[in-house]
Design a protein around this motif. Structure first.
Motif, short mmCIF file in Angstrom:
data_model
loop_
_atom_site.label_atom_id
_atom_site.label_comp_id
_atom_site.label_asym_id
_atom_site.label_seq_id
_atom_site.Cartn_x
_atom_site.Cartn_y
_atom_site.Cartn_z
N ALA A 1 1.06 -1.23 -0.02
CA ALA A 1 0.01 0.07 -0.09
C ALA A 1 0.79 1.16 -0.05
O ALA A 1 0.78 2.11 -0.70
N LEU A 2 2.06 1.06 0.61
CA LEU A 2 3.07 2.36 0.75
C LEU A 2 3.76 2.59 -0.55
O LEU A 2 3.85 3.64 -0.92
N VAL A 3 4.20 1.40 -1.10
CA VAL A 3 4.54 1.60 -2.53
C VAL A 3 3.57 2.33 -3.41
O VAL A 3 4.16 3.24 -4.20
N ILE A 4 2.43 1.87 -3.46
CA ILE A 4 1.28 2.41 -4.57
C ILE A 4 1.15 3.88 -3.87
O ILE A 4 0.93 4.76 -4.70
N ALA A 5 0.95 4.27 -2.49
CA ALA A 5 0.74 5.54 -2.09
C ALA A 5 1.94 6.42 -2.51
O ALA A 5 1.62 7.80 -3.19
N LEU A 6 3.16 5.98 -2.40
CA LEU A 6 4.21 6.62 -2.97
C LEU A 6 4.12 7.04 -4.38
O LEU A 6 4.63 7.96 -5.04
N ASP A 7 3.90 5.89 -5.24
CA ASP A 7 3.79 5.95 -6.59
C ASP A 7 2.87 7.09 -6.85
O ASP A 7 3.26 7.73 -7.93
#
Ligand code: PLP
Length: 413
Positions: A331-337
């Motif tokens: 979820a953090l990878v996606i939020a940062l993307d």
């Protein structure tokens, strides 16, 4: 929106000089390096010149450089090309899948493999390698730097063990290339594999150091290219671009670029660690005894970029792997993307299911923490502004996700 790419360990863009070096070899200098006419000889000369550059990069003879298609081919070649039924193979449980899957395949052909586990810091203890040696051990393969944590392994020590016991030694140096000074004689290896796209060169081209006299069989047969060690028409533009990238990488190790990169990474890491409930994967556990086999420290105190002043575990200059409590890493990878920041997470997609990283699990992290780990790997062209931007968006994203996370609420399955 600003985009900051911090996934250099996955791949890197071409540097403009690399693109320029390759350009003529797609069109006006398109010849086949094996042809005897002038067009062929132009291509042949370019390959020879590139080979000399790669030999300088490795610190070996030109005849010991074999061009291939990349890291996977190099890793596979070491294993499939050297091992026979009845042989024993030693590697580590934190290798890239190009090694691990090849070892699995060899099990079907009567080759047993010992997978040496790392210490919790991510470091392989050479004495564990020594303990695994058997009379029938033919090959040891250990990576120079881990792709997920950046931890630099004590390859020199392992090279000495290989020499003392008469065993072949391969290094998967894909993630060390351009970040650590190479010297295959000092490493004590027979084989070493690298890949251009991890060091600002083109994709689909790699190189192997093959020590003179090493009886490694070619994976591909056909023409007599590469002194019969790798059949197939040479990828001349790729080879030329790779050599240019290697030349630039050698400069970066000398002119302070890699040291500056380590400082940027350290600033990023310190900033992210300000967030409560975070920690670094690939560092010495506080209070644990330090490793007593710090060859790099003793023999190369000035190795650019990899020496951690605050921590005895050596890491390449561009990488930090950080765990975050109480959230889902993906979820953090996606939020940062969505905020323009490209990083990668501590899990990989295998057959549609998300599995926590085998590297982090081998280091003893539990599944939740392994999944909630992020790898930030900086390009050597990274700027202060890139780090500032990431330090601006990460705390916000973490706070937001923790507020809504099922992991934080304890309801995750
Ligand atoms: N070895 C390591 C440590 C890697 O990180 C990678 C790529 O991620 C490879 C091997 C495979 O290299 P290539 O992508 O050139 O096949």
């Amino acid at each position: 929106m600003k985009r900051v790419y911090m996934d250099a360990n996955a791949t890197t863009p071409l540097l403009p000089e690399v693109m320029e070096a390759m350009r003529p070899y797609w069109m006006e200098r398109f010849g086949n390096a094996s042809s005897i006419h002038q067009d062929g000889q132009l291509a042949h000369a370019a390959v020879d010149h590139a080979r000399a550059t790669m030999a300088e990069f490795f610190n070996c003879h030109d005849a010991e450089v074999v061009f291939n298609s990349g890291g996977t081919e190099g890793d596979n070649t070491a294993i499939f090309g050297l091992l026979h039924p009845g042989d024993h193979f030693i590697t580590t449980s934190i290798e890239h899948s190009a090694i691990l899957e090849a070892a699995k395949r060899m099990a079907e052909h009567g080759v047993e493999t010992t997978f040496v586990a790392p210490q919790p810091s991510g470091l392989i203890d050479p004495t564990d390698i020594l303990r695994a040696v058997r009379p029938e051990t033919r090959l040891i393969s250990v990576m120079l730097a881990n792709n997920e944590t950046g931890v630099v392994q004590p390859v020199e020590q392992i090279g000495k063990i290989a020499a003392d016991t008469g065993i072949f030694f391969h290094i998967d140096a894909v993630q060390g290339a351009g970040k650590v000074r190479f010297d295959v004689r000092r490493f004590g290896c027979h084989l070493l594999s690298i890949s251009a796209h991890k060091m600002h060169g083109p994709k689909g081209i790699g190189a192997m150091f093959v020590r003179r006299g090493t009886p490694v069989e070619s994976l591909l047969v056909g023409g007599s290219h590469e002194r019969r060690r790798r059949a197939g028409t040479e990828n001349v533009p790729g080879i030329v671009g790779f050599a240019k990238a290697a030349e630039l990488a050698m400069h970066s190790l000398e002119d302070g670029v890699i040291d500056r990169l380590a400082q940027l990474r350290d600033r990023l890491e310190a900033g992210v660690l300000q967030i409560p409930g975070t920690g670094v994967n690939g560092a010495q556990t506080p209070g644990a005894p330090g490793p007593d086999f710090r060859t790099w420290e003793s023999t190369n105190p000035k190795e650019p970029g990899i020496w951690e002043s605050t921590n005895p575990i050596l890491r390449v200059a561009n990488t930090t792997n950080i765990w975050f409590d109480n959230l889902e890493g993906e979820a953090l990878v996606i939020a940062l993307d969505l905020k323009g920041v490209a990083v990668s997470g501590g899990s990989a997609c295998h057959s549609g299911a998300t599995e926590p990283s085998h590297v982090l699990m081998a280091m003893g992290l539990d599944k939740t923490r392994a999944r909630a780990s992020l790898r930030f790997s900086l390009l050597k062209t990274a700027t202060e502004a890139d780090v500032d931007y990431v330090l601006h968006v990460v705390p916000e994203a973490v706070e937001h996700l923790r507020a809504i996370s099922p992991v934080a609420a304890g309801t995750a399955g």
